[in-house]
Enzyme design. Structure first.
Site, PDB file in Angstrom:
ATOM      1  N   CYS A 117       0.862  -1.162   0.000  1.00 64.81           N
ATOM      2  CA  CYS A 117       0.000   0.000   0.000  1.00 64.81           C
ATOM      3  C   CYS A 117       0.901   1.215   0.000  1.00 64.81           C
ATOM      4  CB  CYS A 117      -0.863   0.038   1.259  1.00 64.81           C
ATOM      5  SG  CYS A 117      -1.830  -1.448   1.500  1.00 64.81           S
ATOM      6  N   ARG A 140       1.546   1.286  -5.944  1.00 65.47           N
ATOM      7  CA  ARG A 140       1.745   0.363  -4.821  1.00 65.47           C
ATOM      8  C   ARG A 140       0.463  -0.383  -4.435  1.00 65.47           C
ATOM      9  NH1 ARG A 140       6.334   1.354  -2.101  1.00 65.47           N
ATOM     10  NH2 ARG A 140       5.491   0.340  -0.277  1.00 65.47           N
ATOM     11  N   TRP A 171      -3.845  -1.925  -1.355  1.00 63.04           N
ATOM     12  CA  TRP A 171      -3.854  -3.201  -2.080  1.00 63.04           C
ATOM     13  C   TRP A 171      -4.264  -4.219  -1.029  1.00 63.04           C
ATOM     14  CZ3 TRP A 171      -1.429  -7.987  -1.867  1.00 63.04           C
ATOM     15  CH2 TRP A 171      -1.506  -8.759  -3.032  1.00 63.04           C
ATOM     16  N   ASN A 220       0.851   0.692   5.967  1.00 62.63           N
ATOM     17  CA  ASN A 220       1.326  -0.199   4.908  1.00 62.63           C
ATOM     18  C   ASN A 220       2.081  -1.332   5.585  1.00 62.63           C
ATOM     19  OD1 ASN A 220       2.433  -1.392   2.581  1.00 62.63           O
ATOM     20  ND2 ASN A 220       4.233  -0.055   2.681  1.00 62.63           N
ATOM     21  N   GLY A 221       1.677  -2.564   5.283  1.00 57.83           N
ATOM     22  CA  GLY A 221       2.344  -3.716   5.897  1.00 57.83           C
ATOM     23  C   GLY A 221       1.302  -4.684   6.406  1.00 57.83           C
ATOM     24  N   GLU A 244      10.849 -14.415 -18.892  1.00 53.07           N
ATOM     25  CA  GLU A 244      10.489 -13.021 -18.624  1.00 53.07           C
ATOM     26  C   GLU A 244       9.374 -12.573 -19.580  1.00 53.07           C
ATOM     27  OE1 GLU A 244      10.571 -10.840 -16.536  1.00 53.07           O
ATOM     28  OE2 GLU A 244      10.357  -8.923 -17.571  1.00 53.07           O
ATOM     29  N   LYS A 300       5.583 -11.224 -18.490  1.00 52.52           N
ATOM     30  CA  LYS A 300       5.051  -9.908 -18.873  1.00 52.52           C
ATOM     31  C   LYS A 300       3.674 -10.056 -19.510  1.00 52.52           C
ATOM     32  CE  LYS A 300       7.212  -7.936 -17.365  1.00 52.52           C
ATOM     33  NZ  LYS A 300       8.249  -7.465 -16.486  1.00 52.52           N
ATOM     34  N   GLU A 303       1.071 -10.898 -16.810  1.00 53.06           N
ATOM     35  CA  GLU A 303       0.703  -9.885 -15.818  1.00 53.06           C
ATOM     36  C   GLU A 303      -0.061  -8.707 -16.387  1.00 53.06           C
ATOM     37  OE1 GLU A 303       5.210  -8.100 -15.230  1.00 53.06           O
ATOM     38  OE2 GLU A 303       3.780  -7.858 -13.618  1.00 53.06           O
ATOM     39  N   HIS A 322       8.724 -33.659 -23.425  1.00 49.96           N
ATOM     40  CA  HIS A 322       8.559 -34.461 -22.198  1.00 49.96           C
ATOM     41  C   HIS A 322       7.204 -34.209 -21.547  1.00 49.96           C
ATOM     42  CE1 HIS A 322      12.638 -35.843 -22.531  1.00 49.96           C
ATOM     43  NE2 HIS A 322      13.012 -34.598 -22.762  1.00 49.96           N
ATOM     44  N   LYS A 369       3.075  -2.844  -7.258  1.00 50.15           N
ATOM     45  CA  LYS A 369       4.468  -2.720  -7.664  1.00 50.15           C
ATOM     46  C   LYS A 369       5.422  -3.261  -6.623  1.00 50.15           C
ATOM     47  CE  LYS A 369       7.726  -0.995 -10.353  1.00 50.15           C
ATOM     48  NZ  LYS A 369       7.947  -1.857 -11.537  1.00 50.15           N
TER      49      LYS A 369
HETATM   50  C1  F6R Z   1       7.075  -8.102 -12.932  1.00 46.11           C
HETATM   51  C2  F6R Z   1       7.474  -7.444 -11.711  1.00 46.11           C
HETATM   52  C3  F6R Z   1       7.643  -8.278 -10.495  1.00 46.11           C
HETATM   53  C4  F6R Z   1       8.877  -7.802  -9.708  1.00 46.11           C
HETATM   54  C5  F6R Z   1       8.987  -8.561  -8.390  1.00 46.11           C
HETATM   55  C6  F6R Z   1      10.218  -8.151  -7.604  1.00 46.11           C
HETATM   56  O1  F6R Z   1       7.003  -7.205 -13.997  1.00 46.11           O
HETATM   57  O2  F6R Z   1       7.649  -6.265 -11.680  1.00 46.11           O
HETATM   58  O3  F6R Z   1       7.737  -9.628 -10.809  1.00 46.11           O
HETATM   59  O4  F6R Z   1      10.008  -8.005 -10.488  1.00 46.11           O
HETATM   60  O5  F6R Z   1       7.849  -8.319  -7.624  1.00 46.11           O
HETATM   61  O6  F6R Z   1      10.178  -6.812  -7.290  1.00 46.11           O
HETATM   62  P1  F6R Z   1      11.476  -6.034  -6.847  1.00 46.11           P
HETATM   63  O7  F6R Z   1      12.387  -6.002  -8.031  1.00 46.11           O
HETATM   64  O8  F6R Z   1      11.004  -4.683  -6.442  1.00 46.11           O
HETATM   65  O9  F6R Z   1      12.089  -6.808  -5.710  1.00 46.11           O
END
Ligand code: F6R
Length: 612
Positions: free
Chosen positions: A2, A27, A74, A100-101, A485, A489, A492, A508, A607
Site C-alpha cells: 500500500c 503500490r 492493495w 502499509n504492511g 520473462e 510480462k 501480468e 517431455h 508494484k
Molecule cells: C514483474 C514485476 C515483479 C517484480 C517482483 C520483484 O514485472 O515487476 O515480478 O520483479 O515483484 O520486485 P522487486 O524487483 O522490487 O524486488
C-alpha cells in the site's frame, strides 16, 4: 503493498495528499482515503476504487485542513470496500491511522480489545492499531507518543504507520518497521510517504527512516526517535531525480515511457561503470576484490519475479565466464529451505524496489549465517540498499508501471558488469577479450533504439495474435531465461495464459497442449543453440502451432519455420538477452492495450510486494 502519505504545514493538506497518493498508486489501487484535521475534529473520506474515485467523492463532500494522512490500498486483510479502506478511526474518531504492511498478531489483539468492548468496523489488521492506541491513550491515560511506543511493543509484523490525533493538531506521528517510509523536509511544512515520487513536487530533502524509528513531524520540525525514545540525528538525503522522471511526459502509459527510456538507462549504467583507462569495470565502491572473491566458493542470486529472471541471466553468465558455481533462487523458496550458507558464500540479491519482503528476508537470513551480501537495487536508500554489505545501484530512475521493464534491463546490465568484474578479478577474462566485449556493450543503447523504431511491426503482430488463448514461450540457454520473462510480462498485463518452457523439455509433456493455432513464441538468438531450438519449433509447427520467432539478424533459416520473425540486431551472445527482451515487452504492452487492460496497473498486482 500500500502507499501512505502525510502532510503537516500551512497549506491545505488535501491536494498534497491526493497528489502524493496518485504517485503511489502503483503500490496498490483498490481503495483510497484521507483523514484531515480541521477545527477540533478529524474528517475522513475514503472509498473503494482509485484515487480518481476518491477525488470524485471529495467533490461532493469536500474536507480541508493543514494536517492529514492518506492511503492507497492493495487489499490483504478484507476485500476492497469503503469500510476496509484506510484511514481507520479509534472509537471516538479522535485518532486516525494509515498503514502499509501486515500486523501479524492482529487477531489476538482484536480478540483482546473486543473483550474490552471495542467494536471493529472493518476486516483489516490495521484497525487493531487504531483501537490499541485508543486503549493506551484514552483508557490508560498515556501521552499519545507513549501510547504509540506501547503499541509498537505489542504489534508484530511489518508497518509504516501514519497517525494523527485531534488532541494534537500540531503533530503527525509516523512509525516504520519493515515497510518503506521517507520523511520530506519542507519549509514550514513536512511530509511522510512510502516512496519519494509522492513528495518530489514539494521537496528533495528527505530523511530515510530506519526500522523501529518513530518520527514526530510538526510544521517547523521533525524529530526522529529510536525505540528507546532517544533522539536520532538523521542525515539529510537529497534526491537528485528529475520530477519528470516520475511523470508520464506525453506517453500514454508509464510502461511505454519506461520501455523507451531503456537506451538512456543502459548508457547511464555503462558510462559510469567502465574504467576510464578502458581496462575493466568499476562497480562503485564495492569491496569485492580478488581476496574476497577467492574466499568465496558459492554464490546465490536471490530475487522475485522479473528480478529473479535478471538474476538467472547472471547465473548463466557467471558460471560460463567466471566459472564459479551459482545457485539462482526464488527468494520466497530460498528463505524456507535451510540453505547452505557460510562465510564463504556470496549472496547477491536483486530488487527494483529494494523492499520486496521475501528478498529482504532471504538477504537477512544469508547475512545472519555469515554470507557477504551484494544488493543490486534500483531504489536509492531502500531497505536492501541499506542493509547489504555492498550495493550496486541500477540507475534506472523511478519505475512506476507495475510491470518491470527498464529496471529489468538495468539489472541485466548489472549482471554483465558483475560477471566481468568477477572474471577479471579471478584472472579468467583477459583485457583483449574485455575490450571486445566493452565495444559490443557500448553499442547496446543504439541497438535498443533500433529495436524501438520497429515498434509498429510488433503492433502488427499484436493484431494477428491477440486472440490467442494459450501462448508458449520457448528457448534454450539464455533464450530460455528471456522466454520466462516474456511469458511473465504477457501474463501480468495481458492476462493471457502463457507458459515458458526450455525448448528441449517440450517433448517431455507440454507438447500435448499444442493444438491448431496455439501461439508459440520461439526465442532463438543463441546461435550455438539455434538449430536445436529450430527443431523444436518444427515439432510444434507440425502440430498446428503458429510461430512468432525472435532471432538474431542474419539467421534467415528461421523464416522457413516461423510465421513471423522479429530480428534483433547482431550482437555478442551474452548481450542478446537484453535485446531479445525488448520486443517481448512491446508485444505484451500492445496485446494488453488491444485487450483494453489497464497497462500500468494490472489487476491483482502491486508494484512493491512488501508482504509475504
Ligand atoms: C514483474 C514485476 C515483479 C517484480 C517482483 C520483484 O514485472 O515487476 O515480478 O520483479 O515483484 O520486485 P522487486 O524487483 O522490487 O524486488
Amino acid at each position: 503493498m500500500c502507499g501512505v502519505v502525510g502532510y503537516i504545514g500551512k497549506n491545505n493538506a488535501v491536494p498534497v495528499l491526493l497528489s502524493g497518493l496518485s504517485k503511489l498508486e502503483y503500490r496498490g489501487y483498490d481503495s483510497a482515503g484521507i483523514a484531515v484535521y480541521n477545527n477540533g475534529e478529524i474528517n475522513i473520506c475514503k472509498t473503494r476504487g482509485r484515487i480518481d474515485d476518491l477525488r470524485n467523492k471529495l467533490l461532493s463532500a469536500p474536507i480541508s485542513g493543514n494536517l492529514g494522512i492518506g492511503h492507497t490500498r492493495w487489499a490483504t486483510h478484507g476485500v476492497p470496500s469503503d469500510e476496509n479502506a484506510h484511514p481507520h478511526f479509534n472509537q471516538d474518531s479522535k485518532i486516525a491511522v494509515v498503514h502499509n504492511g501486515i500486523i501479524e498478531n492482529y487477531l489476538v489483539i482484536k480478540e483482546e480489545l473486543e473483550a474490552k468492548g471495542y467494536k471493529f468496523l472493518s476486516e483489516t489488521d490495521t484497525e487493531s492499531v487504531a483501537h490499541l492506541l485508543d486503549f493506551y491513550y484514552e483508557k490508560e491515560g498515556m501521552d499519545i507518543l507513549d501510547a504509540v511506543f506501547k503499541v509498537i511493543e505489542r504489534i508484530e509484523g511489518s508497518y509504516a504507520l501514519g497517525i494523527i490525533c485531534s488532541d494534537f493538531p500540531d503533530q503527525l506521528i509516523a512509525v516504520r518497521k519493515d515497510s518503506p517510509l521517507v520523511v520530506g523536509l519542507g519549509k514550514g511544512e513536512n511530509f511522510i510517504a512510502s516512496d519519494m515520487p509522492a513528495i518530489l513536487n514539494y521537496t528533495r530533502d528527505t530523511y530515510l527512516i530506519d526500522d523501529n524509528e518513530v518520527v514526530v513531524l510538526k510544521t517547523d520540525s521533525v524529530t526522529v526517535l529510536d525505540s528507546n525514545k532517544n533522539e536520532v540525528k538523521k542525515e539529510v538525503f537529497r534526491v537528485d531525480w528529475d520530477v519528470e522522471a516520475a511523470e508520464k511526459s506525453g506517453y500514454d502509459h508509464f510502461m511505454l515511457k519506461e520501455i523507451y527510456e531503456q537506451p538512456k538507462v543502459v548508457k547511464e549504467n555503462l558510462s559510469r561503470r567502465f574504467k576510464e583507462d578502458g581496462t575493466g569495470v568499476q562497480l562503485d565502491s564495492i569491496a569485492l576484490g580478488k581476496k574476497e572473491l577467492e574466499n568465496i566458493n558459492r554464490i546465490y542470486i536471490c530475487a522475485c519475479g522479473t528480478a529473479y529472471y535478471a538474476g538467472l541471466i547472471g547465473k548463466y553468465l557467471i558460471e560460463r565466464i567466471a566459472r564459479i558455481p551459482v545457485n539462482s533462487e526464488v527468494a520466497s523458496e530460498f528463505r524456507y529451505k535451510d540453505p547452505l550458507i557460510d562465510e564463504h558464500t556470496l549472496m547477491v540479491v536483486v530488487s527494483q524496489s529494494g523492499e520486496t519482503a521475501d528478498t529482504l528476508a532471504a538477504m537477512r537470513l544469508a547475512k545472519s549465517k555469515g554470507a557477504r551480501v551484494l544488493g543490486i537495487v534500483n531504489a536509492i536508500g531502500s531497505s536492501i540498499a541499506r542493509e547489504a554489505d555492498d550495493v550496486l545501484y541500477t540507475l534506472a530512475g523511478p519505475e512506476i508501471a507495475v510491470a518491470s521493464t527498464k529496471a529489468f534491463t538495468a539489472q541485466v546490465v548489472a549482471m554483465y558488469l558483475l560477471t566481468i568484474h568477477i572474471a577479471q578479478e579471478l584472472g579468467v577474462l583477459d583485457t583483449e577479450k574485455f575490450k571486445e566485449l566493452k565495444s559490443d556493450m557500448e553499442k547496446l543503447p543504439s541497438l535498443v533504439n533500433e529495436i524501438l523504431t520497429k515498434a509498429p511491426r510488433i503492433k502488427r503482430f499484436m493484431h494477428k495474435y491477440i486472440n490467442s488463448k494459450n501462448v508458449f514461450y520457448i528457448g534454450r540457454g539464455l533464450d530460455y531465461v528471456v522466454s520466462q520473462e516474456g511469458s511473465l510480462k504477457l501474463k501480468e498485463i495481458a492476462y493471457l495464459h502463457s507458459e515458458p518452457y526450455a525448448a528441449g523439455e517440450l517433448k517431455h509433456g507440454p507438447i500435448a497442449l499444442i493444438e491448431e493455432s496455439t501461439l508459440v513464441i520461439g526465442v532463438v538468438t543463441q546461435e550455438e543453440l539455434f538449430e536445436k531450438t529450430v527443431s523444436n519449433l518444427v515439432e510444434v509447427k507440425a502440430r498446428g502451432a503458429r510461430i512468432l520467432a525472435i532471432a538474431m539478424e542474419g539467421n534467415k533459416e528461421i523464416e522457413k519455420v516461423a510465421d513471423d520473425v522479429f530480428y534483433i540486431p547482431r550482437t555478442h551472445w551474452m548481450l542478446a538477452p537484453l535485446l531479445a527482451n525488448i520486443p517481448q515487452q512491446l508485444f505484451a504492452y500492445y496485446v494488453a492495450l488491444g485487450l483494453g487492460n489497464d497497462v500500468d496497473k494490472p489487476r491483482n498486482l502491486a508494484k512493491s510486494v512488501t508482504v509475504e
